[in-house]
Design a protein around this motif. Structure first.
Motif, PDB file in Angstrom:
ATOM      1  N   MET A   1      15.423 -25.667 -52.067  1.00 25.87           N
ATOM      2  CA  MET A   1      16.658 -25.993 -51.391  1.00 25.87           C
ATOM      3  C   MET A   1      17.556 -26.750 -52.346  1.00 25.87           C
ATOM      4  SD  MET A   1      17.159 -28.423 -48.101  1.00 25.87           S
ATOM      5  CE  MET A   1      16.530 -29.829 -48.966  1.00 25.87           C
ATOM      6  N   THR A   2      18.787 -26.365 -52.416  1.00 24.63           N
ATOM      7  CA  THR A   2      19.743 -27.061 -53.251  1.00 24.63           C
ATOM      8  C   THR A   2      20.781 -27.713 -52.378  1.00 24.63           C
ATOM      9  OG1 THR A   2      21.220 -25.186 -53.464  1.00 24.63           O
ATOM     10  CG2 THR A   2      19.444 -25.355 -55.089  1.00 24.63           C
ATOM     11  N   SER A   3      21.417 -28.729 -52.927  1.00 27.34           N
ATOM     12  CA  SER A   3      22.426 -29.421 -52.143  1.00 27.34           C
ATOM     13  C   SER A   3      23.628 -28.527 -51.862  1.00 27.34           C
ATOM     14  CB  SER A   3      22.857 -30.719 -52.833  1.00 27.34           C
ATOM     15  OG  SER A   3      23.400 -30.426 -54.105  1.00 27.34           O
ATOM     16  N   SER A   4      23.785 -27.437 -52.626  1.00 25.50           N
ATOM     17  CA  SER A   4      24.907 -26.539 -52.368  1.00 25.50           C
ATOM     18  C   SER A   4      24.718 -25.777 -51.055  1.00 25.50           C
ATOM     19  CB  SER A   4      25.089 -25.567 -53.530  1.00 25.50           C
ATOM     20  OG  SER A   4      23.956 -24.735 -53.645  1.00 25.50           O
ATOM     21  N   THR A   5      23.484 -25.660 -50.553  1.00 23.77           N
ATOM     22  CA  THR A   5      23.252 -24.972 -49.289  1.00 23.77           C
ATOM     23  C   THR A   5      23.078 -25.954 -48.133  1.00 23.77           C
ATOM     24  OG1 THR A   5      20.873 -24.890 -49.654  1.00 23.77           O
ATOM     25  CG2 THR A   5      22.167 -23.007 -50.422  1.00 23.77           C
ATOM     26  N   THR A   6      22.989 -27.225 -48.437  1.00 23.23           N
ATOM     27  CA  THR A   6      22.808 -28.252 -47.421  1.00 23.23           C
ATOM     28  C   THR A   6      24.101 -29.050 -47.307  1.00 23.23           C
ATOM     29  OG1 THR A   6      20.479 -28.408 -47.993  1.00 23.23           O
ATOM     30  CG2 THR A   6      21.397 -30.240 -46.759  1.00 23.23           C
ATOM     31  N   PRO A   7      24.587 -29.291 -46.077  1.00 23.98           N
ATOM     32  CA  PRO A   7      25.802 -30.092 -45.915  1.00 23.98           C
ATOM     33  C   PRO A   7      25.692 -31.424 -46.655  1.00 23.98           C
ATOM     34  CG  PRO A   7      25.117 -29.161 -43.815  1.00 23.98           C
ATOM     35  CD  PRO A   7      24.022 -28.864 -44.804  1.00 23.98           C
ATOM     36  N   GLY A   8      26.824 -31.909 -47.174  1.00 26.07           N
ATOM     37  CA  GLY A   8      26.850 -33.089 -48.038  1.00 26.07           C
ATOM     38  C   GLY A   8      26.153 -34.321 -47.492  1.00 26.07           C
ATOM     39  N   GLY A   9      26.471 -34.710 -46.255  1.00 25.51           N
ATOM     40  CA  GLY A   9      25.848 -35.905 -45.685  1.00 25.51           C
ATOM     41  C   GLY A   9      24.350 -35.744 -45.510  1.00 25.51           C
ATOM     42  N   LEU A  10      23.929 -34.552 -45.142  1.00 23.16           N
ATOM     43  CA  LEU A  10      22.500 -34.283 -44.984  1.00 23.16           C
ATOM     44  C   LEU A  10      21.804 -34.273 -46.343  1.00 23.16           C
ATOM     45  CD1 LEU A  10      20.159 -33.670 -43.103  1.00 23.16           C
ATOM     46  CD2 LEU A  10      20.777 -31.246 -43.242  1.00 23.16           C
ATOM     47  N   ALA A  11      22.451 -33.698 -47.353  1.00 16.91           N
ATOM     48  CA  ALA A  11      21.879 -33.707 -48.708  1.00 16.91           C
ATOM     49  C   ALA A  11      21.709 -35.142 -49.200  1.00 16.91           C
ATOM     50  CB  ALA A  11      22.757 -32.901 -49.667  1.00 16.91           C
ATOM     51  N   ARG A  12      22.699 -35.998 -48.934  1.00 12.47           N
ATOM     52  CA  ARG A  12      22.580 -37.416 -49.330  1.00 12.47           C
ATOM     53  C   ARG A  12      21.419 -38.080 -48.588  1.00 12.47           C
ATOM     54  NH1 ARG A  12      27.966 -36.637 -49.602  1.00 12.47           N
ATOM     55  NH2 ARG A  12      28.372 -37.228 -47.463  1.00 12.47           N
ATOM     56  N   PHE A  13      21.290 -37.788 -47.287  1.00 20.80           N
ATOM     57  CA  PHE A  13      20.182 -38.351 -46.522  1.00 20.80           C
ATOM     58  C   PHE A  13      18.839 -37.886 -47.105  1.00 20.80           C
ATOM     59  CE2 PHE A  13      17.036 -37.666 -43.137  1.00 20.80           C
ATOM     60  CZ  PHE A  13      16.739 -38.997 -42.865  1.00 20.80           C
ATOM     61  N   ASN A  14      18.726 -36.609 -47.381  1.00 16.80           N
ATOM     62  CA  ASN A  14      17.489 -36.063 -47.945  1.00 16.80           C
ATOM     63  C   ASN A  14      17.139 -36.717 -49.277  1.00 16.80           C
ATOM     64  OD1 ASN A  14      16.916 -34.221 -45.879  1.00 16.80           O
ATOM     65  ND2 ASN A  14      18.107 -32.591 -46.846  1.00 16.80           N
ATOM     66  N   ALA A  15      18.163 -37.089 -50.046  1.00 17.05           N
ATOM     67  CA  ALA A  15      17.950 -37.648 -51.386  1.00 17.05           C
ATOM     68  C   ALA A  15      17.655 -39.146 -51.375  1.00 17.05           C
ATOM     69  CB  ALA A  15      19.175 -37.362 -52.256  1.00 17.05           C
ATOM     70  N   LEU A  16      17.826 -39.795 -50.248  1.00 14.74           N
ATOM     71  CA  LEU A  16      17.575 -41.236 -50.189  1.00 14.74           C
ATOM     72  C   LEU A  16      16.127 -41.554 -50.525  1.00 14.74           C
ATOM     73  CD1 LEU A  16      19.395 -42.314 -46.892  1.00 14.74           C
ATOM     74  CD2 LEU A  16      20.095 -42.846 -49.232  1.00 14.74           C
ATOM     75  N   GLU A  17      15.937 -42.688 -51.186  1.00 17.86           N
ATOM     76  CA  GLU A  17      14.577 -43.184 -51.390  1.00 17.86           C
ATOM     77  C   GLU A  17      13.973 -43.479 -50.026  1.00 17.86           C
ATOM     78  OE1 GLU A  17      14.118 -46.334 -54.191  1.00 17.86           O
ATOM     79  OE2 GLU A  17      15.660 -45.512 -55.525  1.00 17.86           O
ATOM     80  N   GLU A  18      12.659 -43.449 -49.962  1.00 19.94           N
ATOM     81  CA  GLU A  18      11.934 -43.610 -48.697  1.00 19.94           C
ATOM     82  C   GLU A  18      12.394 -44.839 -47.912  1.00 19.94           C
ATOM     83  OE1 GLU A  18       8.542 -42.294 -46.179  1.00 19.94           O
ATOM     84  OE2 GLU A  18       9.555 -41.325 -47.834  1.00 19.94           O
ATOM     85  N   HIS A  19      12.487 -45.981 -48.570  1.00 20.55           N
ATOM     86  CA  HIS A  19      12.846 -47.215 -47.849  1.00 20.55           C
ATOM     87  C   HIS A  19      14.270 -47.147 -47.304  1.00 20.55           C
ATOM     88  CE1 HIS A  19      15.487 -49.078 -50.901  1.00 20.55           C
ATOM     89  NE2 HIS A  19      14.731 -48.409 -51.753  1.00 20.55           N
ATOM     90  N   ALA A  20      15.183 -46.535 -48.031  1.00 26.37           N
ATOM     91  CA  ALA A  20      16.565 -46.417 -47.570  1.00 26.37           C
ATOM     92  C   ALA A  20      16.663 -45.422 -46.414  1.00 26.37           C
ATOM     93  CB  ALA A  20      17.476 -45.998 -48.720  1.00 26.37           C
ATOM     94  N   ALA A  21      15.932 -44.321 -46.507  1.00 22.92           N
ATOM     95  CA  ALA A  21      15.918 -43.346 -45.410  1.00 22.92           C
ATOM     96  C   ALA A  21      15.292 -43.975 -44.168  1.00 22.92           C
ATOM     97  CB  ALA A  21      15.162 -42.091 -45.821  1.00 22.92           C
TER      98      ALA A  21
END
Length: 171
Positions: A1-21
């Motif tokens: 999965m690439t961030s180009s196929t995932t909406p921006g806010g969701l891609a940012r959420f997915n990329a968060l470190e565990e503690h931040a998520a």
């Protein structure tokens, strides 16, 4: 999965470190079990995948998990001071008359006495009168009926909060 196929806010959420998520999800729902389940299913491809995971996690919550989730919600008519989320969600009570606010306080107390927890409703878009009428209607429910209504209302609240989380520019 690439961030180009995932909406921006969701891609940012997915990329968060565990503690931040974890912290971001905890803001949406105070249930530790719900947060753990959603973290375990990252990354999400679409917001609908995230919402489906939330719904599935809600369906699995025990009575204790529901109590933990409800503890994160202030009574209707008394949003947490300095908390823009509860103030925004309870906007329908902001302009309510003093009489309606007093009636809601009394109904909240009666409901809490009967069920042992705060009256919980997805308040977004509801007027103060609609919330008052809902508590009056629901106070006659059995504890089992009310637990399932609360589960449904929490699910609605979680979806709204998750939508805001993945739509925001900065998670």
């Amino acid at each position: 999965m690439t961030s180009s196929t995932t909406p921006g806010g969701l891609a940012r959420f997915n990329a968060l470190e565990e503690h931040a998520a974890h912290a971001a999800l905890r803001e949406a729902c105070a249930s530790t079990a719900w947060v753990r389940t959603l973290l375990a299913h990252r990354p999400y491809t679409t917001p609908d995948d995230l919402f489906a995971a939330s719904d599935a996690a809600m369906a699995e919550l025990t009575a204790e998990d529901l109590a933990e989730a409800m503890a994160g919600h202030p009574p209707i008519g008394r949003p947490k001071p300095g908390d823009p989320t509860s103030s925004r969600e309870q906007r329908g009570m902001a302009g309510a008359s003093a009489e309606l606010k007093e009636e809601m306080l009394e109904l909240n107390l009666a409901y809490q006495e009967r069920f042992g927890h705060v009256f919980l409703i997805c308040a977004t878009g509801r007027t103060g009168e609609q919330m008052r009428d809902a508590v009056k209607e629901r106070i006659g429910n059995s504890p089992e009926q009310e637990r399932e209504i609360v589960r449904s209302e929490l699910g609605k609240i979680n979806r709204i909060r998750l939508a805001r989380l993945v739509e925001e520019e900065n998670v």
